[in-house]
Write an enzyme that holds these catalytic residues in place. Sequence first.
Site, PDB file in Angstrom:
ATOM      1  N   GLY A 136       0.809  -1.207   0.000  1.00 32.11           N
ATOM      2  CA  GLY A 136       0.000   0.000   0.000  1.00 32.11           C
ATOM      3  C   GLY A 136       0.846   1.262   0.000  1.00 32.11           C
ATOM      4  N   ASP A 184      -1.325   8.115  -6.900  1.00 30.09           N
ATOM      5  CA  ASP A 184      -0.002   7.571  -6.585  1.00 30.09           C
ATOM      6  C   ASP A 184       1.073   8.149  -7.500  1.00 30.09           C
ATOM      7  OD1 ASP A 184      -1.561   6.073  -4.917  1.00 30.09           O
ATOM      8  OD2 ASP A 184      -1.125   4.137  -5.855  1.00 30.09           O
TER       9      ASP A 184
HETATM   10  P1  ADP Z   1       1.782  -1.412  -4.226  1.00 28.28           P
HETATM   11  O1  ADP Z   1       1.774  -0.358  -5.275  1.00 28.28           O
HETATM   12  O2  ADP Z   1       0.917  -1.074  -3.061  1.00 28.28           O
HETATM   13  O3  ADP Z   1       3.146  -1.806  -3.773  1.00 28.28           O
HETATM   14  P2  ADP Z   1       0.652  -2.929  -6.390  1.00 28.28           P
HETATM   15  O4  ADP Z   1      -0.056  -4.222  -6.447  1.00 28.28           O
HETATM   16  O5  ADP Z   1      -0.029  -1.723  -6.919  1.00 28.28           O
HETATM   17  O6  ADP Z   1       1.128  -2.710  -4.889  1.00 28.28           O
HETATM   18  O7  ADP Z   1       2.014  -3.049  -7.174  1.00 28.28           O
HETATM   19  C1  ADP Z   1       2.901  -4.128  -6.868  1.00 28.28           C
HETATM   20  C2  ADP Z   1       3.371  -4.767  -8.156  1.00 28.28           C
HETATM   21  O8  ADP Z   1       4.188  -3.834  -8.895  1.00 28.28           O
HETATM   22  C3  ADP Z   1       4.270  -5.969  -7.924  1.00 28.28           C
HETATM   23  O9  ADP Z   1       3.513  -7.145  -7.715  1.00 28.28           O
HETATM   24  C4  ADP Z   1       5.090  -5.997  -9.197  1.00 28.28           C
HETATM   25  O10 ADP Z   1       4.339  -6.596 -10.246  1.00 28.28           O
HETATM   26  C5  ADP Z   1       5.250  -4.516  -9.522  1.00 28.28           C
HETATM   27  N1  ADP Z   1       6.494  -3.981  -8.961  1.00 28.28           N
HETATM   28  C6  ADP Z   1       6.624  -3.099  -7.955  1.00 28.28           C
HETATM   29  N2  ADP Z   1       7.921  -2.857  -7.683  1.00 28.28           N
HETATM   30  C7  ADP Z   1       8.640  -3.605  -8.530  1.00 28.28           C
HETATM   31  C8  ADP Z   1      10.033  -3.815  -8.767  1.00 28.28           C
HETATM   32  N3  ADP Z   1      10.972  -3.176  -8.049  1.00 28.28           N
HETATM   33  N4  ADP Z   1      10.392  -4.680  -9.750  1.00 28.28           N
HETATM   34  C9  ADP Z   1       9.462  -5.302 -10.474  1.00 28.28           C
HETATM   35  N5  ADP Z   1       8.140  -5.155 -10.323  1.00 28.28           N
HETATM   36  C10 ADP Z   1       7.724  -4.324  -9.352  1.00 28.28           C
HETATM   37 MG    MG Z   2       0.078   0.260  -6.390  1.00 28.73          MG
END
Ligand code: ADP
Ligand code: MG
Length: 394
Positions: A136, A184
Amino acid sequence: MNTAQDAARDLFRSVTGREPEGVWSAPGRVNLIGEHTDYNDGFVLPFAIPQRTVAVAGLRAEDRIRVVSTFADGAVEVALADLDALFPADAGSAARVPDWAAYPLGVAWALREAAPDAAAQGIDIAIASDVPVGAGLSSSAAIEGATASALNDLWTARLDRTALARVGRRAENEAVGAPTGIMDQMASMLGAPDAAIFLDCRTLDAVRVPVGVAEAGLVILVIDTRVSHTHATGGYRERREACERGAALLGVPSLRDVSVADLDSARRLLDDVTFRRVRHVVTENQRVLDTVRTLREQGARAIGDLLLASHASMRDDFEISVPELDTAVEAARGAGALGARMTGGGFGGAAIALVEQDAVDAVSDAVRDAFSHGGFAAPTVFPVTPAAGARRDA
Ligand code: ADP
Ligand code: MG
């Protein structure tokens, strides 16, 4: 110490055998207040946090784009010419790249759409992050913002920060398929030290509002429940649909156009569930306005009750909290926090608590104890300060 940057550089070198041309980064965010208001054309008040996602990049001779992340095994590579076939993702194309790769590749696609004259060339991008994923705190906006910033510079697309935020959102909506709003990405692009971003999601007018937490002798703690919300796209989508239904039944373009004074008549027009969804959004918009005014007139010490009211509204009216988040808020409050609320889309993720500097340990311990008594996995508790937005680091 720059661990994410070092990790991304090492990954770039090991995958490409070259030195990168530059380093870009973008932060995660905490939303101080204003939840599920962004896609209702309403108001939000997020701030960027010190945790960042780093994109290390360099152009290459072949017209191909390769992305690699410390988060996932293996590089993903596609021809630039194939981006248009991959996105927007539909049932047929969604499976063709791994989920995570749809974020950076979707950004490349959306950026070319937004800047058709950009000098799109083959590129390699290596990504590492210290934003907790799925907590989140918007690791998604951070990866989008870091990638968009790198491509904007290396492809000389010359998009401004708001345009880059829109690129990130489009990637998330149409390449990843997550129906999220613009908050965001705007927070990640526009963040500044000690300021929250007061954003009107209808006009995208953004004003930096000093938060003044440290001056007030306070700290904002993040309580990451480690309940992943990533499975919750269905719940998020359902809330969005309820808001659209409510607006349609009330005859307004969006719930932004409904005021607190309209709620009595809205109650007569809507079924109970739709009414409560509407009431959350309408009162939450007002709480954002009240928080901005309170910060300006009285300072951070005075916003605690607004945070608590926001949490109650999400728990009871919007029904997006979970027992871990309620436990975090109640335990923090019981140990003396001035205010606390879940932050982010809900169904898991993190809460924030506004606490006296000398009560940080007591509140953290109380939250950990309450989780342990509730039979929940131990939460991660850490302080955050409003931090800089997306930038080129090297
Ligand atoms: P949040 O934005 O709250 O962390 P989300 O579900 O919106 O959760 O986004 C998370 C997703 O974004 C991960 O499951 C992945 O697919 C992608 N992601 C986020 N950070 C990375 C990263 N450093 N490398 C690769 N994918 C990423
Ligand atoms: Mg997100």
